[in-house]
Design a protein around this motif. Sequence first.
Motif, PDB file in Angstrom:
ATOM      1  N   ARG A 139       0.846  -1.199   0.000  1.00 39.19           N
ATOM      2  CA  ARG A 139       0.000   0.000   0.000  1.00 39.19           C
ATOM      3  C   ARG A 139       0.876   1.241   0.000  1.00 39.19           C
ATOM      4  NH1 ARG A 139      -1.929  -4.057   2.903  1.00 39.19           N
ATOM      5  NH2 ARG A 139      -4.124  -4.688   2.707  1.00 39.19           N
ATOM      6  N   PHE A 140       0.340   2.300  -0.604  1.00 34.65           N
ATOM      7  CA  PHE A 140       1.078   3.548  -0.697  1.00 34.65           C
ATOM      8  C   PHE A 140       0.220   4.695  -0.179  1.00 34.65           C
ATOM      9  CE2 PHE A 140       2.735   0.711  -3.912  1.00 34.65           C
ATOM     10  CZ  PHE A 140       4.106   0.815  -3.731  1.00 34.65           C
ATOM     11  N   ASP A 141       0.876   5.633   0.509  1.00 33.35           N
ATOM     12  CA  ASP A 141       0.180   6.806   1.034  1.00 33.35           C
ATOM     13  C   ASP A 141       0.162   7.899  -0.026  1.00 33.35           C
ATOM     14  OD1 ASP A 141      -0.213   5.607   3.564  1.00 33.35           O
ATOM     15  OD2 ASP A 141       1.859   6.075   4.094  1.00 33.35           O
ATOM     16  N   LEU A 146      -0.204   9.134  -8.790  1.00 29.52           N
ATOM     17  CA  LEU A 146       1.142   9.492  -8.345  1.00 29.52           C
ATOM     18  C   LEU A 146       1.993   8.239  -8.143  1.00 29.52           C
ATOM     19  CD1 LEU A 146       3.139  11.659  -7.576  1.00 29.52           C
ATOM     20  CD2 LEU A 146       2.222  11.637  -5.257  1.00 29.52           C
ATOM     21  N   SER A 147       1.370   7.166  -7.667  1.00 33.17           N
ATOM     22  CA  SER A 147       2.098   5.901  -7.528  1.00 33.17           C
ATOM     23  C   SER A 147       2.574   5.405  -8.884  1.00 33.17           C
ATOM     24  CB  SER A 147       1.199   4.857  -6.864  1.00 33.17           C
ATOM     25  OG  SER A 147       0.815   5.248  -5.562  1.00 33.17           O
ATOM     26  N   VAL A 148       1.736   5.581  -9.914  1.00 34.00           N
ATOM     27  CA  VAL A 148       2.128   5.187 -11.268  1.00 34.00           C
ATOM     28  C   VAL A 148       3.258   6.076 -11.772  1.00 34.00           C
ATOM     29  CG1 VAL A 148       1.373   5.011 -13.667  1.00 34.00           C
ATOM     30  CG2 VAL A 148      -0.111   4.194 -11.836  1.00 34.00           C
ATOM     31  N   GLU A 149       3.162   7.375 -11.530  1.00 33.09           N
ATOM     32  CA  GLU A 149       4.229   8.295 -11.935  1.00 33.09           C
ATOM     33  C   GLU A 149       5.571   7.872 -11.337  1.00 33.09           C
ATOM     34  OE1 GLU A 149       3.948  12.455 -11.618  1.00 33.09           O
ATOM     35  OE2 GLU A 149       1.966  12.586 -12.496  1.00 33.09           O
ATOM     36  N   ILE A 273      10.680  -8.794  -2.701  1.00 35.29           N
ATOM     37  CA  ILE A 273      11.400  -7.529  -2.749  1.00 35.29           C
ATOM     38  C   ILE A 273      10.456  -6.341  -2.563  1.00 35.29           C
ATOM     39  CG2 ILE A 273      11.238  -7.038  -5.227  1.00 35.29           C
ATOM     40  CD1 ILE A 273      14.187  -6.285  -5.192  1.00 35.29           C
ATOM     41  N   ASN A 274       9.164  -6.580  -2.776  1.00 33.56           N
ATOM     42  CA  ASN A 274       8.178  -5.515  -2.566  1.00 33.56           C
ATOM     43  C   ASN A 274       8.245  -4.954  -1.155  1.00 33.56           C
ATOM     44  OD1 ASN A 274       6.267  -5.255  -5.025  1.00 33.56           O
ATOM     45  ND2 ASN A 274       6.479  -7.465  -4.755  1.00 33.56           N
ATOM     46  N   TYR A 275       8.578  -5.802  -0.188  1.00 33.29           N
ATOM     47  CA  TYR A 275       8.601  -5.344   1.202  1.00 33.29           C
ATOM     48  C   TYR A 275       9.828  -4.485   1.502  1.00 33.29           C
ATOM     49  CZ  TYR A 275       4.924  -8.824   1.658  1.00 33.29           C
ATOM     50  OH  TYR A 275       3.765  -9.544   1.501  1.00 33.29           O
ATOM     51  N   ILE A 276      10.793  -4.497   0.580  1.00 35.97           N
ATOM     52  CA  ILE A 276      11.934  -3.588   0.682  1.00 35.97           C
ATOM     53  C   ILE A 276      11.671  -2.331  -0.138  1.00 35.97           C
ATOM     54  CG2 ILE A 276      14.391  -3.295   0.178  1.00 35.97           C
ATOM     55  CD1 ILE A 276      14.721  -6.313   0.538  1.00 35.97           C
ATOM     56  N   ILE A 277      11.150  -2.524  -1.338  1.00 35.84           N
ATOM     57  CA  ILE A 277      10.923  -1.412  -2.269  1.00 35.84           C
ATOM     58  C   ILE A 277       9.817  -0.481  -1.789  1.00 35.84           C
ATOM     59  CG2 ILE A 277      10.177  -0.854  -4.615  1.00 35.84           C
ATOM     60  CD1 ILE A 277      12.994  -1.997  -4.463  1.00 35.84           C
ATOM     61  N   GLN A 278       8.736  -1.052  -1.256  1.00 35.27           N
ATOM     62  CA  GLN A 278       7.573  -0.227  -0.890  1.00 35.27           C
ATOM     63  C   GLN A 278       7.909   0.862   0.131  1.00 35.27           C
ATOM     64  OE1 GLN A 278       5.804  -0.143   2.177  1.00 35.27           O
ATOM     65  NE2 GLN A 278       4.159   1.213   1.450  1.00 35.27           N
ATOM     66  N   PRO A 279       8.596   0.570   1.228  1.00 32.92           N
ATOM     67  CA  PRO A 279       8.921   1.650   2.162  1.00 32.92           C
ATOM     68  C   PRO A 279       9.783   2.737   1.535  1.00 32.92           C
ATOM     69  CG  PRO A 279       9.205  -0.490   3.214  1.00 32.92           C
ATOM     70  CD  PRO A 279       9.018  -0.748   1.757  1.00 32.92           C
ATOM     71  N   ASP A 281       9.781   3.632  -1.728  1.00 32.66           N
ATOM     72  CA  ASP A 281       8.900   4.432  -2.583  1.00 32.66           C
ATOM     73  C   ASP A 281       7.960   5.298  -1.755  1.00 32.66           C
ATOM     74  OD1 ASP A 281       9.840   3.652  -5.086  1.00 32.66           O
ATOM     75  OD2 ASP A 281       8.591   1.856  -5.119  1.00 32.66           O
ATOM     76  N   ASN A 282       7.418   4.727  -0.699  1.00 32.81           N
ATOM     77  CA  ASN A 282       6.444   5.458   0.112  1.00 32.81           C
ATOM     78  C   ASN A 282       7.069   6.671   0.789  1.00 32.81           C
ATOM     79  OD1 ASN A 282       3.648   5.362   0.663  1.00 32.81           O
ATOM     80  ND2 ASN A 282       4.051   4.764   2.772  1.00 32.81           N
ATOM     81  N   SER A 283       8.355   6.576   1.124  1.00 27.32           N
ATOM     82  CA  SER A 283       9.033   7.712   1.748  1.00 27.32           C
ATOM     83  C   SER A 283       9.113   8.901   0.805  1.00 27.32           C
ATOM     84  CB  SER A 283      10.439   7.306   2.189  1.00 27.32           C
ATOM     85  OG  SER A 283      11.284   7.078   1.066  1.00 27.32           O
ATOM     86  N   VAL A 284       8.980   8.642  -0.496  1.00 26.81           N
ATOM     87  CA  VAL A 284       9.032   9.706  -1.502  1.00 26.81           C
ATOM     88  C   VAL A 284       7.633  10.199  -1.864  1.00 26.81           C
ATOM     89  CG1 VAL A 284       9.667  10.252  -3.883  1.00 26.81           C
ATOM     90  CG2 VAL A 284      11.210   8.896  -2.448  1.00 26.81           C
TER      91      VAL A 284
END
Length: 348
Positions: A139-141, A146-149, A273-279, A281-284
């Motif tokens: 999930r993304f905040d 914007l997630s697609v961008e 790897i999603n559990y590494i990548i998601q945080p 990406d979400n920080s941005v």
Amino acid sequence: MHAVPSTNETTTGEAPARKLRGDWTPINYDLRDTWFPVSHSRDLCARPIRRIIHAQPYYLWRENGLPIAAEFHPQRSKGEALHLSEFTGGSGFYPVVERYGYIWAWYGNPDAADPLQLPHIPFLPEDGNIPGYTQRTVRFDATSALSVENLIDLTHADFLHANTIGDGISESDVVEVEWTSETVTRTRTVAQKSVAPIMRWVGGVRAKYQDFRAVLHIHLRSNVCISYPRFRPGYDVPNLQPFLPVGKHRSRCDVTFNTTAAPAPFRYVMPRINYIIQPQDNSVVRPQNQRYFEADERLDMHSRFDKPGTRYRYQMEQLAERQAAGQFAYGSDAEPGRDISGLLGMND
């Protein structure tokens, strides 16, 4: 299909008027008459689950093994008044299809629902027969657009995810963009790129460099992203990333990484790897998303390296304008369900 113009030109060659950043607010693009993959098939049973599409509720469950999608919870009290919407034509039930290991629900005029408009995903079996280890949910905040961008962005992965999928060092890096009225396709071809750390650590790739070709095919109405990265030496990592628009500050992504053709342990580790990548990406995207809703007059700047994202924004604006004018039909160049095997480079 078209070649992308320079970032300071429109398709007619005329310079567009400069826009304030407030003119681009991704949540405004509530696009209808499309299929959304609302759940992995394996997550659906007789017990209802709830999903949200642009604040519209979807209750999902199975009856006799078949998927049901409705505006109401099946255990509602008898005699309870139901406020049914245009999305179900007053029936309370959404059109629903099960394919590729997903439950797809229709968002828009139910009379327009057509299974032929489901995206074609050539690397996933239509019957959904794929191991559970290939699927994850993140999930993304941030709103789905914007997630697609963020996914389109050409440079973020080389820096934000350098410790897992590699840095930006290469001999050459070529980007191409194609589009229709309903899709945007970005192709990135990189020669002699530093080997992705995960392929070195887990995949056993011992070379210092590898060639890399990644195709990202985006369905605009649903923000379904079909990705086909190929690493040589290395492995293909085909994946589906559908960004479900929960709200203006939230999107959900039920991911499938079909790594079944890769050797162990890479085939099992890569989907995680999603559990590494998601945080990362979400920080941005979290702080960036909030800035879209702040009242100021700063420009939303971009550079010549942002051609894919700029084209995505432009195509979304064009589609939104058509729908605002009451034009919901798919154009002659659309064909959401056309075979994209060649476009993804699977036949090379």
